[in-house]
Design an enzyme around this catalytic site. Sequence first.
Site, PDB file in Angstrom:
ATOM      1  N   ARG B  50      32.269  39.074  23.865  1.00  0.00           N
ATOM      2  CA  ARG B  50      33.540  39.140  24.563  1.00  0.00           C
ATOM      3  C   ARG B  50      33.576  38.091  25.663  1.00  0.00           C
ATOM      4  O   ARG B  50      32.545  37.573  26.085  1.00  0.00           O
ATOM      5  CB  ARG B  50      33.768  40.530  25.133  1.00  0.00           C
ATOM      6  CG  ARG B  50      32.607  41.053  25.957  1.00  0.00           C
ATOM      7  CD  ARG B  50      32.853  42.492  26.411  1.00  0.00           C
ATOM      8  NE  ARG B  50      32.373  43.459  25.428  1.00  0.00           N
ATOM      9  CZ  ARG B  50      32.360  44.782  25.646  1.00  0.00           C
ATOM     10  NH1 ARG B  50      32.795  45.288  26.787  1.00  0.00           N
ATOM     11  NH2 ARG B  50      31.915  45.604  24.724  1.00  0.00           N
ATOM     12  N   ASP B  52      35.632  37.695  29.553  1.00  0.00           N
ATOM     13  CA  ASP B  52      36.413  38.479  30.521  1.00  0.00           C
ATOM     14  C   ASP B  52      37.834  37.950  30.673  1.00  0.00           C
ATOM     15  O   ASP B  52      38.137  36.825  30.276  1.00  0.00           O
ATOM     16  CB  ASP B  52      35.744  38.393  31.896  1.00  0.00           C
ATOM     17  CG  ASP B  52      34.561  39.335  31.983  1.00  0.00           C
ATOM     18  OD1 ASP B  52      34.430  40.204  31.109  1.00  0.00           O
ATOM     19  OD2 ASP B  52      33.771  39.179  32.939  1.00  0.00           O
ATOM     20  N   TYR B 110      27.887  27.884  27.928  1.00  0.00           N
ATOM     21  CA  TYR B 110      29.050  28.060  28.789  1.00  0.00           C
ATOM     22  C   TYR B 110      29.130  26.875  29.736  1.00  0.00           C
ATOM     23  O   TYR B 110      28.101  26.307  30.129  1.00  0.00           O
ATOM     24  CB  TYR B 110      28.901  29.332  29.634  1.00  0.00           C
ATOM     25  CG  TYR B 110      29.227  30.619  28.925  1.00  0.00           C
ATOM     26  CD1 TYR B 110      30.538  31.106  28.909  1.00  0.00           C
ATOM     27  CD2 TYR B 110      28.243  31.353  28.276  1.00  0.00           C
ATOM     28  CE1 TYR B 110      30.851  32.293  28.268  1.00  0.00           C
ATOM     29  CE2 TYR B 110      28.547  32.548  27.622  1.00  0.00           C
ATOM     30  CZ  TYR B 110      29.851  33.012  27.630  1.00  0.00           C
ATOM     31  OH  TYR B 110      30.171  34.189  26.998  1.00  0.00           O
ATOM     32  N   ARG B 197      28.815  33.525  35.831  1.00  0.00           N
ATOM     33  CA  ARG B 197      29.638  33.457  37.047  1.00  0.00           C
ATOM     34  C   ARG B 197      28.821  33.781  38.302  1.00  0.00           C
ATOM     35  O   ARG B 197      29.076  33.214  39.368  1.00  0.00           O
ATOM     36  CB  ARG B 197      30.844  34.385  36.916  1.00  0.00           C
ATOM     37  CG  ARG B 197      31.866  33.839  35.907  1.00  0.00           C
ATOM     38  CD  ARG B 197      32.902  34.871  35.501  1.00  0.00           C
ATOM     39  NE  ARG B 197      33.632  35.391  36.640  1.00  0.00           N
ATOM     40  CZ  ARG B 197      34.449  36.451  36.571  1.00  0.00           C
ATOM     41  NH1 ARG B 197      34.614  37.087  35.420  1.00  0.00           N
ATOM     42  NH2 ARG B 197      35.076  36.862  37.642  1.00  0.00           N
TER      43      ARG B 197
END
Lengths: 244, 244
Positions: B50, B52, B110, B197
């Site tokens: 997933r 966010d 990422y 993050r």
Amino acid sequence: MRRLKCVVAYDGTDYSGFQVQPDQITVQGEIEAALRRITGEEIQIVGSGRTDAGVHARGQVFHFDTASGIPLEKWAFVLNNQLPDSIVIRSVEEAAPTFHARFDVKVKEYRYCIDNGPTPDVFRHRYADHIRHPLDLEAMRRAAAHLVGEHDFTSFCSAKTFVEDKVRTVYDLRVEQTGSEIWVVCRGNGFLYNMVRIIVGTLVEVGQGKRHPDEIKDILQARDREQAGKTAPAKGLTMWEVTY
Amino acid sequence: MRRLKCVVAYDGTDYSGFQVQPDQITVQGEIEAALRRITGEEIQIVGSGRTDAGVHARGQVFHFDTASGIPLEKWAFVLNNQLPDSIVIRSVEEAAPTFHARFDVKVKEYRYCIDNGPTPDVFRHRYADHIRHPLDLEAMRRAAAHLVGEHDFTSFCSAKTFVEDKVRTVYDLRVEQTGSEIWVVCRGNGFLYNMVRIIVGTLVEVGQGKRHPDEIKDILQARDREQAGKTAPAKGLTMWEVTY
């Protein structure tokens, strides 16, 4: 009172254009609301010109008068704190009391971005018009050359315009490629309503082989909007720079 | 029936994340609705993982099974015609019937984008987090080096996680500069909830001089979310690539 000259960039996607309109969210409306909160004054800003709904700006210019004592170097920061993320004041400088953001324009530059990759770049979907099949850039450049110079641009102007004099000078009209993006760069002394978007729409039809590059001469001479191509979508257009 | 493997890019700004949730607009929900319209089948897609709310993807991968006879080379075009502009299918290929988009992941990459210019770039406001004061990239790189390798990343994981095993391997963590943008590139065998993050938020505090680069070692050892920095905003993060 002093007169301030500001350069502003905006993502026009979610605005009904630059100019204030009743019951619409506009860039000018947001800036004036921010100025009201900051200064308590009822300030009306004067832009270099309007931009349509969905059109962006990198270097739109406006001026306004204020009695506020905010130091010059703080203005951009203070304004940006009050503005949505989609509007960014890039610079604020003091201007002569006679400076006028609309009347004093010497050159305006617009850039139109076409995403010409096989699948759209999702991070450019708000700022570029996607055209899937490769365009013939050489043909577009040949066509563009016919538009440079002083011409009556009636054929490249929305029929909804009330301006009488449709003679404008295009100083430069370039078709450039960066990766899978094609940029149409247009500099002139002024532009009629939808003029850049109709120029781009017509150049695209040339790039698709639907029109011959030399047809542009006939389209100019016809002084008839029906002769030119479709108006390219607003989202690809950015007011790039205004020179005084 | 055949199994198809798709690569999808999306602008996550206006979605409540990738995964279907009741009464929310999600990327998976939009893709499944498009598949229903195209095939008439009730298809559930399986993503590589997933993302966010507000997080983007350039190379998210999912698979699904279908009895549809649409030729392979038409799938991306047909799907993109049914999807909003903010979701773009980049490729569709046939996969082995045993291929699994989540279980078969080898490496995930990422990238986090920080706009470190003095004023924000308005055309990146949805895809980058603006930090006004210049960051110390050398300090950030020294800090990043401590995170590469196999570690227990409990300190860099949202306290809301239920996963037991918090050991992950980071293969590569680079801090790169392109113009006024700083990109944090992170490759690993898997990531915990909010891990990238929190890593970025902690590196930023190092880059701001609020923490010493070597503090990272202590933070890792503490296995305590409170020891690491703030979670960087979702909008700067993009799931860049998934390797199988």
